[in-house]
Design an enzyme around this catalytic site. Structure first.
Site, PDB file in Angstrom:
ATOM      1  N   GLU A  25       0.841  -1.206   0.000  1.00 26.82           N
ATOM      2  CA  GLU A  25       0.000   0.000   0.000  1.00 26.82           C
ATOM      3  C   GLU A  25       0.869   1.246   0.000  1.00 26.82           C
ATOM      4  O   GLU A  25       2.012   1.223   0.486  1.00 26.82           O
ATOM      5  CB  GLU A  25      -0.896  -0.024   1.260  1.00 26.82           C
ATOM      6  CG  GLU A  25      -1.827   1.185   1.355  1.00 26.82           C
ATOM      7  CD  GLU A  25      -2.933   1.024   2.395  1.00 26.82           C
ATOM      8  OE1 GLU A  25      -2.903   0.064   3.187  1.00 26.82           O
ATOM      9  OE2 GLU A  25      -3.846   1.891   2.397  1.00 26.82           O
ATOM     10  N   ASN A 172     -12.445  -1.171  -0.975  1.00 31.89           N
ATOM     11  CA  ASN A 172     -11.747  -1.748   0.183  1.00 31.89           C
ATOM     12  C   ASN A 172     -12.374  -1.210   1.473  1.00 31.89           C
ATOM     13  O   ASN A 172     -12.604   0.006   1.592  1.00 31.89           O
ATOM     14  CB  ASN A 172     -10.262  -1.338   0.158  1.00 31.89           C
ATOM     15  CG  ASN A 172      -9.560  -1.661   1.477  1.00 31.89           C
ATOM     16  OD1 ASN A 172      -9.258  -2.811   1.757  1.00 31.89           O
ATOM     17  ND2 ASN A 172      -9.337  -0.641   2.312  1.00 31.89           N
ATOM     18  N   GLU A 173     -12.644  -2.074   2.396  1.00 34.80           N
ATOM     19  CA  GLU A 173     -13.206  -1.685   3.702  1.00 34.80           C
ATOM     20  C   GLU A 173     -14.259  -0.590   3.539  1.00 34.80           C
ATOM     21  O   GLU A 173     -14.204   0.457   4.182  1.00 34.80           O
ATOM     22  CB  GLU A 173     -12.081  -1.262   4.676  1.00 34.80           C
ATOM     23  CG  GLU A 173     -11.160  -2.429   4.999  1.00 34.80           C
ATOM     24  CD  GLU A 173     -10.266  -2.257   6.222  1.00 34.80           C
ATOM     25  OE1 GLU A 173     -10.207  -1.143   6.786  1.00 34.80           O
ATOM     26  OE2 GLU A 173      -9.632  -3.251   6.623  1.00 34.80           O
ATOM     27  N   TYR A 239      -6.967  -8.830  11.661  1.00 38.21           N
ATOM     28  CA  TYR A 239      -5.618  -8.620  12.173  1.00 38.21           C
ATOM     29  C   TYR A 239      -5.487  -9.200  13.581  1.00 38.21           C
ATOM     30  O   TYR A 239      -6.441  -9.179  14.357  1.00 38.21           O
ATOM     31  CB  TYR A 239      -5.303  -7.121  12.236  1.00 38.21           C
ATOM     32  CG  TYR A 239      -5.017  -6.515  10.878  1.00 38.21           C
ATOM     33  CD1 TYR A 239      -3.759  -6.611  10.308  1.00 38.21           C
ATOM     34  CD2 TYR A 239      -6.013  -5.855  10.157  1.00 38.21           C
ATOM     35  CE1 TYR A 239      -3.486  -6.064   9.059  1.00 38.21           C
ATOM     36  CE2 TYR A 239      -5.751  -5.309   8.902  1.00 38.21           C
ATOM     37  CZ  TYR A 239      -4.479  -5.422   8.362  1.00 38.21           C
ATOM     38  OH  TYR A 239      -4.208  -4.883   7.126  1.00 38.21           O
ATOM     39  N   GLU A 296      -6.324  -9.110   3.884  1.00 36.39           N
ATOM     40  CA  GLU A 296      -5.500  -8.424   4.890  1.00 36.39           C
ATOM     41  C   GLU A 296      -5.472  -9.281   6.144  1.00 36.39           C
ATOM     42  O   GLU A 296      -6.529  -9.559   6.730  1.00 36.39           O
ATOM     43  CB  GLU A 296      -6.031  -7.026   5.203  1.00 36.39           C
ATOM     44  CG  GLU A 296      -5.849  -6.067   4.037  1.00 36.39           C
ATOM     45  CD  GLU A 296      -6.181  -4.614   4.367  1.00 36.39           C
ATOM     46  OE1 GLU A 296      -6.059  -4.216   5.544  1.00 36.39           O
ATOM     47  OE2 GLU A 296      -6.573  -3.891   3.431  1.00 36.39           O
ATOM     48  N   GLN A 345       1.940  -6.032   5.651  1.00 36.52           N
ATOM     49  CA  GLN A 345       2.163  -5.703   4.261  1.00 36.52           C
ATOM     50  C   GLN A 345       3.594  -6.071   3.896  1.00 36.52           C
ATOM     51  O   GLN A 345       4.415  -6.282   4.783  1.00 36.52           O
ATOM     52  CB  GLN A 345       1.940  -4.217   4.036  1.00 36.52           C
ATOM     53  CG  GLN A 345       0.506  -3.791   4.322  1.00 36.52           C
ATOM     54  CD  GLN A 345       0.201  -2.362   3.852  1.00 36.52           C
ATOM     55  OE1 GLN A 345       1.000  -1.714   3.194  1.00 36.52           O
ATOM     56  NE2 GLN A 345      -0.973  -1.884   4.236  1.00 36.52           N
TER      57      GLN A 345
HETATM   58  O1  AHR Z   1      -3.099  -2.511   6.260  1.00 34.97           O
HETATM   59  C1  AHR Z   1      -3.350  -1.298   6.879  1.00 34.97           C
HETATM   60  C2  AHR Z   1      -4.812  -0.884   6.748  1.00 34.97           C
HETATM   61  O2  AHR Z   1      -5.607  -1.765   7.456  1.00 34.97           O
HETATM   62  C3  AHR Z   1      -5.407  -0.897   5.369  1.00 34.97           C
HETATM   63  O3  AHR Z   1      -5.135   0.261   4.657  1.00 34.97           O
HETATM   64  C4  AHR Z   1      -6.859  -1.006   5.646  1.00 34.97           C
HETATM   65  O4  AHR Z   1      -7.559  -1.652   4.601  1.00 34.97           O
HETATM   66  C5  AHR Z   1      -6.926  -1.753   6.960  1.00 34.97           C
HETATM   67  O5  AHR Z   1      -7.745  -1.139   7.864  1.00 34.97           O
END
Ligand code: AHR
Length: 492
Positions: A25, A172-173, A239, A296, A345
């Site tokens: 990103e 995205n999101e 995450y 992600e 990432q």
């Molecule tokens: O990976 C960091 C961020 O986490 C990304 O930009 C977003 O899609 C997510 O909230």
């Protein structure tokens, strides 16, 4: 002692190699510095992209790379990033540190990077602040072979032939940074935007809809109910945050046994998440045509002290290696539905496989897990049954062993084993059924202490070593895994 049955004669389907995907990103030092240093940089580069990073990524056999975001994707206007570099528009990267984005790394550069590392591109389009026309024209620009306004412009910008582009994300999101939408509204928008993402010539786009944030099962329900037939994939973001508290996520390197345990316990939640999202998807798509794309995942800690909080730069320890091994084992297990995953990432951001500092580069423990595990890419999943001792702390219990096995196209059997315990070794009694095992070769990643990590001064503190700690007893293979270790074995 753990007991492990490996049914080598019962392959269950293919582990899609895209499960080994990565994510890049315009965030902090991922693209700029981490990948792009520019044509005039003293750092050795190929067309502006650093050679050391290209080489390291090539070695990992990365199948697919996602770009340009993340949250950045829904404020990215691709037309600002093509044409002569000095004329490209400069913008503010409002999501990530409010820094200047000079657009020197754009569509041509990203697609060239994919060629250099031999990965397929996965592009995320802008639904949050972009128009349908803009998204449609981007696909035309990249994939149309013939005369059209966008194809002509691409040629003026130096690329004669279109690129092959398969994976395209429509937003995205969009439940958060991508527009704060409700699922019903996004489902309709998805249908509208996706309608204009065209297949030109023989290029076929695999359309990926924005999926749920973690356990938001209602999002999956609504998207599948309203839009399943218009999509090929639905994403999921999850995450690992050890404290579960976004305001204080915990340090990447300064942690104790409890945080170690909590991190691994939170990682194991991925299994339940996928199972529950899959159950909802199966209600609308029993044939499992629509893939779940975990685009992600990974650890998210507090940033390294003294670094820009908007840059999400964190170190990477043996704990991250275990997180990677556990997640990959879970993705294998669900490979009938999970057909792509992208760790967040690739360089210098969150759970990276590579860190850079000026001209220096290091490989993180997570890199080594991806390196060991690449034998599973595209292999057939082998069913395993494990009876593992419990690993207990603070009234909670998890399995000490995480495992996965596969048979590659050369008929080689590979097993990956993670010992989650911070201090106890683990003997694993392997009962391999359906083939006779005569020899074992393997590699191990382990460390002296739970916080061990690689630094620019000592880049090889955590590194891969040959694994020899096994023996045969009454036709059974006994493997001894040291505490906090990830091992991949080839059984012949
Ligand atoms: O990976 C960091 C961020 O986490 C990304 O930009 C977003 O899609 C997510 O909230």
């Amino acid at each position: 002692m753990a007991k492990l049955i490996i049914n080598a004669d019962s392959p269950k389907g293919t582990i899609d190699r895209n499960i080994y995907g990565h994510f890049s990103e315009h965030l902090g030092r991922c693209i700029y510095e981490g990948i792009w240093v520019g044509l005039d940089s003293p750092i050795p580069n190929t067309e502006g992209m650093r050679n050391d990073v290209i080489e390291a990524l090539k070695k990992l056999q990365i199948p697919v790379l996602r770009w340009p975001g993340g949250c950045f994707a829904d404020e990215y206007h691709w037309k600002d990033g093509v044409g002569p570099a000095e004329k490209r528009k400069r913008m503010i990267n409002t999501h990530w540190g409010g820094v200047l984005e000079n657009n020197h790394f754009g569509t041509h550069e990203f697609l060239r990077l994919c060629e250099l590392i031999e990965a397929e591109p996965y592009i995320s389009g802008n639904v949050g602040s972009g128009t349908v026309a803009e998204m449609s024209e981007w696909v035309e620009y990249m994939t149309f072979d013939g005369e059209s306004p966008m194809a002509n412009w691409r040629q003026e910008n130096g690329r004669e032939k279109p690129w092959k582009l398969t994976y395209f994300g429509v937003g995205n999101e969009n439940w958060g940074c991508g527009g704060d939408m409700r699922p019903e509204y996004y489902a309709d928008l998805y249908r509208r935007y996706a309608c204009y993402v065209r297949n030109y010539g023989d290029n076929r786009i695999f359309k990926i809809a924005c999926g749920a944030n973690s356990a938001d099962y209602n999002w999956t329900e609504v998207l599948m109910r309203e839009a399943a037939k218009y999509m090929d994939g639905l994403s999921l973001h999850y995450y690992t945050i050890p404290t579960g508290n976004w305001k204080d996520k915990g340090s990447a390197t300064d942690f104790g046994e409890l945080e170690w345990f909590q991190t691994l316990e939170k990682t194991l939640f991925m299994d339940e998440l996928i199972t529950r999202h899959d159950t909802i998807m199966t209600k609308y798509d029993p044939e499992k045509r629509v893939a779940l794309i975990v685009d992600e995942w990974g650890t998210w800690f507090n940033v390294e002290p003294g670094t820009n909080p908007g840059f999400l730069y964190q170190q990477n320890t043996m704990r991250d290696a275990l997180v990677a091994g556990i997640n990959l084992n879970i993705f294998h297990k669900h490979s009938d539905r999970v057909r792509m995953a992208n760790i967040a990432q690739v360089v210098n951001v969150l759970q990276s496989v590579i860190l850079t500092e000026g001209a220096d580069m290091l490989l993180t423990p997570t890199y080594h897990v991806f390196d060991m595990y690449k034998v599973h890419q595209g292999a057939s999943l082998i069913s395993t049954h494990a009876e593992s001792p419990s690993y207990e702390m603070n009234g909670k219990k998890i399995d000490q062993l995480s495992v996965s096995a596969s048979l590659d196209t050369a008929n080689q059997l590979h097993i990956s084993l993670c010992n989650l315990h911070h201090s106890d070794h683990l003997e694993v009694n392997c009962d391999v059924r359906g083939r006779t095992v005569r020899s074992v070769t393997g590699r191990i990643l382990t460390s002296d202490n739970i916080q061990s990590h690689n630094t620019f001064d000592e880049p090889e503190t955590v590194k891969l070593m040959d694994f020899t700690n096994y023996r045969f007893e009454n036709d059974q293979l006994i493997v001894t895994l040291p505490a906090k270790s990830v091992v991949t074995l080839r059984l012949s």
